[in-house]
Design a protein around this motif. Structure first.
Motif, PDB file in Angstrom:
ATOM      1  N   ARG A  66      32.732  43.885  48.548  1.00 19.06           N
ATOM      2  CA  ARG A  66      31.827  42.938  48.128  1.00 19.06           C
ATOM      3  C   ARG A  66      31.903  41.818  47.691  1.00 19.06           C
ATOM      4  NH1 ARG A  66      26.388  47.089  46.317  1.00 19.06           N
ATOM      5  NH2 ARG A  66      26.474  48.846  47.470  1.00 19.06           N
ATOM      6  N   CYS A  67      33.219  41.508  46.811  1.00 20.23           N
ATOM      7  CA  CYS A  67      33.189  41.042  46.202  1.00 20.23           C
ATOM      8  C   CYS A  67      34.732  39.467  46.857  1.00 20.23           C
ATOM      9  CB  CYS A  67      34.191  41.592  44.913  1.00 20.23           C
ATOM     10  SG  CYS A  67      33.059  42.004  43.668  1.00 20.23           S
ATOM     11  N   GLY A  68      35.120  40.941  48.905  1.00 18.03           N
ATOM     12  CA  GLY A  68      35.478  40.073  49.360  1.00 18.03           C
ATOM     13  C   GLY A  68      37.545  40.309  49.037  1.00 18.03           C
ATOM     14  N   PHE A  69      37.538  41.091  48.791  1.00 16.55           N
ATOM     15  CA  PHE A  69      38.490  41.991  48.885  1.00 16.55           C
ATOM     16  C   PHE A  69      38.802  42.269  49.172  1.00 16.55           C
ATOM     17  CE2 PHE A  69      37.850  39.571  44.404  1.00 16.55           C
ATOM     18  CZ  PHE A  69      39.717  39.086  44.340  1.00 16.55           C
ATOM     19  N   THR A 115      42.821  44.294  41.831  1.00 23.00           N
ATOM     20  CA  THR A 115      42.858  45.305  40.716  1.00 23.00           C
ATOM     21  C   THR A 115      43.184  43.763  39.332  1.00 23.00           C
ATOM     22  OG1 THR A 115      42.720  47.064  41.238  1.00 23.00           O
ATOM     23  CG2 THR A 115      44.358  46.754  39.464  1.00 23.00           C
ATOM     24  N   ARG A 116      44.345  43.335  39.942  1.00 27.65           N
ATOM     25  CA  ARG A 116      44.744  41.419  39.821  1.00 27.65           C
ATOM     26  C   ARG A 116      44.247  41.114  39.420  1.00 27.65           C
ATOM     27  NH1 ARG A 116      49.228  42.865  43.521  1.00 27.65           N
ATOM     28  NH2 ARG A 116      47.970  41.117  44.838  1.00 27.65           N
ATOM     29  N   PHE A 117      43.289  40.569  39.805  1.00 23.69           N
ATOM     30  CA  PHE A 117      41.978  39.742  40.023  1.00 23.69           C
ATOM     31  C   PHE A 117      41.292  40.192  38.208  1.00 23.69           C
ATOM     32  CE2 PHE A 117      37.551  38.575  40.845  1.00 23.69           C
ATOM     33  CZ  PHE A 117      37.976  37.076  40.630  1.00 23.69           C
ATOM     34  N   LYS A 135      42.494  42.045  36.170  1.00 27.67           N
ATOM     35  CA  LYS A 135      43.172  41.848  35.295  1.00 27.67           C
ATOM     36  C   LYS A 135      43.102  41.008  34.793  1.00 27.67           C
ATOM     37  CE  LYS A 135      47.269  44.869  33.082  1.00 27.67           C
ATOM     38  NZ  LYS A 135      48.367  45.715  33.887  1.00 27.67           N
ATOM     39  N   ARG A 136      43.493  39.836  35.150  1.00 32.48           N
ATOM     40  CA  ARG A 136      43.385  38.470  34.771  1.00 32.48           C
ATOM     41  C   ARG A 136      42.786  38.405  33.806  1.00 32.48           C
ATOM     42  NH1 ARG A 136      46.159  37.172  40.206  1.00 32.48           N
ATOM     43  NH2 ARG A 136      43.915  36.601  41.131  1.00 32.48           N
ATOM     44  N   SER A 137      41.289  38.751  34.295  1.00 30.65           N
ATOM     45  CA  SER A 137      40.025  38.020  33.790  1.00 30.65           C
ATOM     46  C   SER A 137      39.463  38.931  32.312  1.00 30.65           C
ATOM     47  CB  SER A 137      38.753  37.959  34.282  1.00 30.65           C
ATOM     48  OG  SER A 137      37.669  37.529  33.529  1.00 30.65           O
ATOM     49  N   THR A 138      39.841  40.342  32.560  1.00 29.01           N
ATOM     50  CA  THR A 138      39.179  41.244  31.375  1.00 29.01           C
ATOM     51  C   THR A 138      40.453  41.235  30.704  1.00 29.01           C
ATOM     52  OG1 THR A 138      39.647  42.872  32.761  1.00 29.01           O
ATOM     53  CG2 THR A 138      37.459  41.830  33.020  1.00 29.01           C
ATOM     54  N   GLY A 139      41.813  41.778  30.989  1.00 31.71           N
ATOM     55  CA  GLY A 139      42.622  42.447  30.652  1.00 31.71           C
ATOM     56  C   GLY A 139      43.293  43.762  30.967  1.00 31.71           C
ATOM     57  N   LEU A 140      42.650  44.136  31.577  1.00 28.70           N
ATOM     58  CA  LEU A 140      42.577  45.983  32.149  1.00 28.70           C
ATOM     59  C   LEU A 140      42.563  45.372  33.368  1.00 28.70           C
ATOM     60  CD1 LEU A 140      40.127  47.470  29.666  1.00 28.70           C
ATOM     61  CD2 LEU A 140      42.581  47.002  29.320  1.00 28.70           C
ATOM     62  N   PRO A 141      42.533  47.114  34.449  1.00 32.04           N
ATOM     63  CA  PRO A 141      42.309  47.080  35.578  1.00 32.04           C
ATOM     64  C   PRO A 141      40.630  47.351  35.519  1.00 32.04           C
ATOM     65  CG  PRO A 141      44.177  49.089  34.662  1.00 32.04           C
ATOM     66  CD  PRO A 141      43.709  47.643  33.873  1.00 32.04           C
ATOM     67  N   LEU A 155      33.691  36.634  40.290  1.00 30.74           N
ATOM     68  CA  LEU A 155      34.385  37.432  39.124  1.00 30.74           C
ATOM     69  C   LEU A 155      33.144  38.189  38.687  1.00 30.74           C
ATOM     70  CD1 LEU A 155      36.511  38.683  37.033  1.00 30.74           C
ATOM     71  CD2 LEU A 155      35.339  35.843  35.631  1.00 30.74           C
ATOM     72  N   HIS A 156      31.666  36.923  38.118  1.00 33.90           N
ATOM     73  CA  HIS A 156      30.517  37.759  37.471  1.00 33.90           C
ATOM     74  C   HIS A 156      30.320  39.056  38.351  1.00 33.90           C
ATOM     75  CE1 HIS A 156      30.350  34.893  34.793  1.00 33.90           C
ATOM     76  NE2 HIS A 156      30.234  34.093  35.697  1.00 33.90           N
ATOM     77  N   LEU A 157      30.060  38.967  39.591  1.00 32.83           N
ATOM     78  CA  LEU A 157      29.117  39.822  40.450  1.00 32.83           C
ATOM     79  C   LEU A 157      30.618  41.330  40.478  1.00 32.83           C
ATOM     80  CD1 LEU A 157      27.790  40.828  42.450  1.00 32.83           C
ATOM     81  CD2 LEU A 157      29.284  40.025  43.936  1.00 32.83           C
TER      82      LEU A 157
END
Length: 276
Positions: free
Chosen positions: A246-249, A256-258, A260-266, A226-228
């Motif tokens: 680069r983040c492994g997705f 995008t879901r990852f 959005k769950r953290s920031t509330g935005l895509p 998430l930080h990266l």
């Protein structure tokens, strides 16, 4: 009844014309929270600073992303821009020191150290804080902003100086952290992969990691990714698909879901808002 909260803010950087620097001092000070006080701090996702917290006396608790961290003397905790958190006292009196900074590379620099959220250090850097306060008060010194930047970097380094056996050096947990740092772009990175690489049962590795770092292994991996991701979205012009890789997705929808769950935005909307 809630206890009394005493805040003794330190000096603020008030220089008129600042040179271009990677990070800028924002504030420092100590806070004392009395018994049974519940002090909640909510940071909007538009917050622009990094904050480190050194435990001085007593025990406190910080909740972040659903995880609770106990802050004891000589413990250091940090949170990044925009992260909502709650602070609670767990002892008769809890005292801690905070340091906040911002700037164009603040998040990237903090992320580059790859610190766990909570760690035990050798000693509280009192002399560095005294130097910081002295420089921040020298309003007529044109060299002060650059020297303050150097002290800030030294404080970030001090936040990771180990306390004897409490640190990871030479241990399997240290190897685990190194593997995570170098494998964030690997979609297969998870607890099972790490246990196989280190030739340890999954449960044994998870227990050792939690005991040393204070964070579950799976959560630590997600936290690092998430930080990266947030740093690359804020500070680069890389395509979102490349950032996801680069983040492994391997799948952009999952990334995008990852986010959005953290920031509330895509991702694209998060990038646009942060740059505003």
């Amino acid at each position: 009844m809630p206890g009394t909260i005493f805040s003794r803010p330190g000096p603020y950087l008030v220089f008129g014309d600042l040179p271009t620097l990677p990070i800028y001092f924002r504030s420092t000070g100590t806070c004392v929270i009395q018994k049974e006080n519940l002090y909640c701090v909510q940071k909007s996702f538009s917050a622009s600073f990094v904050e480190l917290i050194w435990g001085l006396e007593g025990i406190g608790e910080i909740s972040l992303y659903g995880q609770k961290y106990q802050i004891k003397p000589n413990h250091v905790f940090y949170y990044m821009p925009g992260e909502e958190h709650a602070v609670r006292n767990l002892s008769e009196e809890w005292q801690y020191r905070w340091l906040s900074f911002d700037g164009p590379l603040a998040e990237a620099i903090m992320f580059s150290f790859h610190y766990p959220r909570l760690q035990r250090i050798a000693e509280y850097p009192a002399e560095l804080f005294a130097e910081l306060e002295e420089l921040a008060s020298a309003k007529n010194d044109p060299t002060a902003p650059r020297r303050i930047c150097g002290v800030l970097m030294n404080l970030i380094v001090a936040a990771g100086i180990p306390s004897g056996d409490e640190y990871l050096s030479g241990s399997v947990v240290n190897q685990c952290v190194t593997l995570i740092r170098t494998s964030l772009d690997d979609p297969a990175l998870d607890v099972m992969m790490l246990s196989e690489e280190l030739n340890l049962p999954r449960s044994t590795l998870s227990k050792q990691f939690l005991a040393k770092i204070g964070v579950p292994l799976g959560r630590f991996i997600r936290d690092q990714r998430l930080h990266l991701a947030r740093s690359l979205l804020r500070n680069t012009t890389l395509p979102v698909k490349e950032i996801a890789r680069r983040c492994g997705f391997s799948d952009l929808c999952t990334f995008t879901r990852f986010i959005k769950r953290s920031t509330g935005l895509p991702p694209r909307e998060f990038r646009t808002r942060e740059r505003k």
